[in-house]
Write an enzyme that holds these catalytic residues in place. Structure first.
Site, short mmCIF file in Angstrom:
data_model
loop_
_atom_site.label_atom_id
_atom_site.label_comp_id
_atom_site.label_asym_id
_atom_site.label_seq_id
_atom_site.Cartn_x
_atom_site.Cartn_y
_atom_site.Cartn_z
N HIS A 1 4.29 -1.78 2.07
CA HIS A 1 2.92 -2.26 2.29
C HIS A 1 2.33 -2.65 0.93
CE1 HIS A 1 -1.16 -2.65 3.43
NE2 HIS A 1 -1.50 -1.39 3.59
N GLN B 1 -8.06 7.48 3.47
CA GLN B 1 -7.23 7.00 4.58
C GLN B 1 -6.26 8.10 5.05
OE1 GLN B 1 -5.57 3.10 4.44
NE2 GLN B 1 -7.24 2.25 3.23
N CYS C 1 -6.63 -3.61 2.59
CA CYS C 1 -5.28 -3.91 3.08
C CYS C 1 -5.21 -5.24 3.83
CB CYS C 1 -4.77 -2.80 4.00
SG CYS C 1 -4.65 -1.19 3.17
N GLY D 1 -9.51 -0.48 4.52
CA GLY D 1 -10.43 0.50 3.96
C GLY D 1 -11.87 0.20 4.33
N CYS E 1 -5.44 -2.16 9.96
CA CYS E 1 -6.58 -1.36 9.52
C CYS E 1 -6.84 -1.63 8.05
CB CYS E 1 -6.32 0.13 9.76
SG CYS E 1 -4.81 0.76 9.00
N SER F 1 3.24 4.31 5.22
CA SER F 1 3.76 3.09 4.60
C SER F 1 4.22 3.36 3.18
CB SER F 1 2.68 2.01 4.61
OG SER F 1 1.51 2.44 3.94
N ARG G 1 15.77 2.41 4.93
CA ARG G 1 16.74 3.51 4.82
C ARG G 1 17.73 3.44 5.98
NH1 ARG G 1 15.30 7.99 1.71
NH2 ARG G 1 17.37 8.72 2.34
N GLU G 2 18.92 2.93 5.68
CA GLU G 2 19.96 2.86 6.70
C GLU G 2 20.36 4.25 7.17
OE1 GLU G 2 21.89 0.20 7.88
OE2 GLU G 2 21.38 -1.49 6.56
#
EC number: 2.3.1.9
Length: 392
Positions: A348, A157, A90, A380, A378, A247, A221-222
């Site tokens: 992500h 994860q 990541c 992997g 973070c 994420s 998301r409103e």
């Protein structure tokens, strides 16, 4: 004496949901548009770029055969510009930034682009592992010796996130409340135009395949609510992690141009920011997601700074327990954390997330009149990068 490294330009695409507006974009073309935008923003001769360092996690299919070089060849950059593709999970493009900054600080190069790309629609997460297993070649990425050493059958994860939530006694409601806050902050930032300086609009398609301008993060998301988040089933039976407080799978690309003091003078450039300090640390690969905490301590120590010096933080929202545990351990001001929302709302895109967060951090600092920003995430295997930048 080490030289200074400056960020000349910082851009990202708006996040595309899986199967969303960016579904028809080949990742090489998506990355290429970012490279072109960085050149256009800086006004620098593209032939002056000495390297492109491209982060990407799933390097198979359309992201195979050296996606970094493919992005250069699909861009307006001359084919004399070299490239390399790297994978630090990541944190891949955050590490791209570190490598670019180190090259410039050492004096070996003067103009380097650090970038990242990931189409999680066209190259699904886990593809490199699953292709080999499905082909009957090997048994996966972890040797029996590694699994025996750590007493596990696999590294996950999701398991790490559940372990953090349990260790810190985080209730499901606390995780969902953090997720709701991410959506609300991202929605407000979008309404206020906070992302306009960093987002590169792309041609996209709507659900019916009609052409649209994709310039807004699709995952926001409103209408997010605690009730809606509470209705989601946990990923593992009896767990606290859900699709709502983790994420979002995302398509996207991002990048920053890093230059030396010499390049600033030679090309008449005015930078956005200065790289202040870099750090990378590693620890427990089983819980794996706790490493941003020691990485933060390391980078602050290297910079000779404390939390009172940091105006804004970007801590990747891989799962809600990660930034929540980070807050508890560091004692940082939560009002300075992910002020425009994070990956729970914005997505992500794995290998692109590092320079994506950096673009957001630099532009947020400049917009708010802040000076120092700290980014960490973070990765992997129990690794974390941490970066401090000074807005100029």
């Amino acid at each position: 004496m080490m030289g200074e490294a400056y960020v000349m330009a910082a851009r990202r695409t708006a996040g595309g949901k899986r199967g969303g507006a960016l579904r028809e974009w080949h990742p090489a073309n998506m990355g290429a548009r970012i490279l072109d935008a960085l050149v256009a923003d800086s006004g620098i001769d593209p032939a002056a770029i000495e390297d492109v360092i491209m982060g990407c996690v799933s390097q198979v299919g359309e992201q195979s055969f050296h996606i970094g070089r493919s992005c250069v060849l699909a861009s307006s950059l001359p084919d004399s510009v070299p490239a390399v593709t790297i994978d630090r999970q990541c944190g891949s493009s955050q590490q791209s930034l570190h490598f670019a900054a180190q090259a410039v600080m050492s004096g070996t190069q003067d103009v380097v682009i650090a970038a990242g790309v990931e189409s999680m629609t066209r190259v699904p997460m886990g593809s490199p592992t699953m292709l080999a297993v499905k082909a009957g070649v090997g048994k996966g990425p972890w040797s029996p010796a590694i699994l025996e050493r750590y007493g596990v059958t696999q590294f996950s994860q999701f398991t790490g996130a559940e372990m953090i939530a349990a260790d810190y006694q985080m209730a499901r409601e606390e995780l969902d409340a953090f997720a709701l806050s991410s959506h609300r902050k991202a929605a407000e930032a979008t309404r206020e135009g906070a992302f306009e300086a960093e987002i590169l609009p792309l041609d996209g398609v709507d659900r019916e395949g009609n052409a649209i301008c994709h310039d807004r993060d699709e995952g926001i998301r409103e209408d997010a609510s605690m009730e809606g988040l509470a209705s989601l089933d946990p990923i593992s039976e009896g767990g606290r992690i859900t699709a709502g407080n983790a994420s979002q799978i995302c398509d996207g690309a991002s990048g920053v141009m890093v230059v030396s003091e010499k390049a600033l003078a030679e090309h008449g450039l005015t930078p956005l920011a200065r790289i202040d300090a870099l750090a990378v640390t590693a620890g427990d690969p089983v819980i794996m997601l706790m490493e941003p905490i020691p990485a933060t301590a390391r980078v602050l120590e290297r910079a000779g700074r404390g939390h009172d010096d940091i105006d804004l933080y970007e801590v990747n929202e891989a799962f809600a327990p990660v930034p929540l545990a980070w807050l508890k351990e560091t004692g940082a001001d939560p009002e300075r954390l992910n002020v425009h929302g994070g990956a729970i709302a914005l997505g992500h895109p794995l290998g692109a997330s590092g320079t994506k967060l950096m673009a957001t951090l630099i532009h947020a600092l400049r917009r708010r009149g802040g000076r120092f920003g700290l980014q960490t995430m973070c990765e992997g295997g129990g690794i974390a990068n941490a970066t401090i930048v000074e807005a100029l």
